[in-house]
Design an enzyme around this catalytic site. Structure first.
Site, short mmCIF file in Angstrom:
data_model
loop_
_atom_site.label_atom_id
_atom_site.label_comp_id
_atom_site.label_asym_id
_atom_site.label_seq_id
_atom_site.Cartn_x
_atom_site.Cartn_y
_atom_site.Cartn_z
N ALA A 250 1.36 -4.21 43.16
CA ALA A 250 1.21 -5.57 43.76
C ALA A 250 1.46 -6.41 42.53
O ALA A 250 1.75 -5.95 41.26
CB ALA A 250 -0.42 -5.85 44.02
N LYS A 251 1.74 -7.62 42.72
CA LYS A 251 2.22 -8.76 41.72
C LYS A 251 1.29 -8.85 40.61
O LYS A 251 1.46 -8.77 39.39
CB LYS A 251 2.17 -10.05 42.34
CG LYS A 251 2.82 -11.20 41.54
CD LYS A 251 2.97 -12.26 42.56
CE LYS A 251 3.01 -13.59 41.87
NZ LYS A 251 2.97 -14.73 42.69
N ARG A 252 -0.16 -8.57 41.00
CA ARG A 252 -1.22 -8.52 39.70
C ARG A 252 -1.31 -7.14 38.98
O ARG A 252 -1.78 -7.25 37.86
CB ARG A 252 -2.49 -8.78 40.33
CG ARG A 252 -3.13 -7.97 41.26
CD ARG A 252 -4.65 -8.48 41.81
NE ARG A 252 -4.94 -7.54 42.62
CZ ARG A 252 -4.91 -7.19 44.06
NH1 ARG A 252 -4.03 -8.20 44.43
NH2 ARG A 252 -5.16 -6.40 44.88
N THR A 253 -0.68 -6.15 39.55
CA THR A 253 -0.60 -4.85 38.66
C THR A 253 0.92 -4.97 38.00
O THR A 253 1.11 -3.69 37.47
CB THR A 253 -0.81 -3.86 39.65
OG1 THR A 253 0.06 -3.58 40.63
CG2 THR A 253 -2.52 -3.85 40.06
N GLY A 254 1.51 -5.78 37.99
CA GLY A 254 2.74 -5.95 37.44
C GLY A 254 3.87 -5.32 37.84
O GLY A 254 5.04 -5.12 37.50
#
Ligand code: GLU
Length: 289
Positions: A250-254
């Site tokens: 996901a975006k938040r996990t890079g």
């Protein structure tokens, strides 16, 4: 003549990809788009592109252009004009009116902070379950900012038992676990739940391919279909992509955006083929932008 195969007894297959232009597309989006495209093309059916831009405060025009460019990079073509939810608000208003006429919705004046502060509220899939504070207001002042919520208990009682087909398995719908969900927001004339249900029916979508992160929402969509007299498509929730440590990409996990991968010269067609085969192994998970 173009091939327009029909699966015997099922009618023509129509799938769709329905991103919200609130940011760049990521690998999870690519997976949904590729699988939906594949399902339609294999059946000689139609693949639609719908931009879910009812949240005007968060949607950006540059992302709409990015979506088309990313899909083209993946080698995915869509049928007909791109549909935008922002130009279909009248349809959602009609659906909401229908629910109002059945006394299945009520105005809610609570702020997010007030709902979050209701200490005992159990948590649903992604938001606190609404405690029902405004359900019993007799003479609501509609000049005050308000959203519209589904009276879940009434709606479930009216609709009776419901189910849907998911990857060929029958799933019993349990929308009550989602509580009194919002159908029209304070700041937007519809919510995701109402708009997606109305549009999928209006566009004749027969098969919905999307990530399993939207599985909980399907319980609500199935209920809305019943209340609004709409057909129920087949669902194909797919697993979410994970990196080598099993963490969700996901975006938040890079995870990198498709735009970043495209601009880095990666091969979109090879990526789409691997996603369609189900053997894509992310090598770029932690190199995000
Ligand atoms: N617009 C939703 C999203 O971008 C997806 C809608 C759907 O596939 O039902 O997450």
């Amino acid at each position: 003549m173009t091939a327009q195969a029909v699966i015997p007894g099922q009618g023509r297959v129509v799938t769709r990809f329905a991103p919200s232009p609130t940011g760049r597309l990521h690998l999870g989006h690519a997976m949904s788009a590729v699988l939906a495209h594949e399902l339609a093309r294999r059946a000689g059916g139609r693949f639609l592109l719908r931009i879910e831009d009812i949240d005007l405060a968060r949607c950006r025009e540059e992302h709409v252009a990015g979506i088309s460019a990313d899909l083209e990079w993946l080698g995915l073509d869509w049928d007909g004009a791109v549909v935008r939810q922002s130009s279909r608000l009248h349809l959602y208003a009609v659906a909401l009116d229908r629910l109002k006429a059945q006394a299945l919705v009520y105005p809610c004046f609570c702020t997010r902070a007030e709902i979050a502060a209701s200490a005992s509220a159990p948590h649903g899939s992604d938001a606190p379950i609404y405690p029902g504070t405004c359900r019993a207001i007799h003479d609501p002042d509609l000049t005050r900012p308000h959203c519209w919520r589904l009276d879940m208990a009434r709606a479930v009682a009216l609709a009776g038992p419901l189910s849907w087909s998911d990857n060929g398995t029958t799933i019993a719908a349990d929308p009550a676990a989602q509580g009194d969900v919002v159908l029209a927001r304070k700041d937007a004339p519809s919510s995701y739940h109402l708009a997606v249900t109305v549009d999928d029916a209006d566009q004749g979508v027969t098969d919905i391919v999307r990530g399993v992160d939207l599985f909980a929402a399907t319980h609500v969509h199935r209920l809305l279909q019943a209340l609004l007299g709409l057909p129920t498509p087949r669902y194909h929730h797919h697993p979410l992509l994970t990196d080598e440590r099993g963490e969700r990409l996901a975006k938040r996990t890079g995870a990198p955006s498709l735009t970043a991968m495209r601009e880095a010269g990666e091969d979109g067609l090879a990526l789409a083929a691997a996603l369609a085969r189900g053997d894509y192994r992310p090598k770029t998970a932690l190199r995000g932008r």
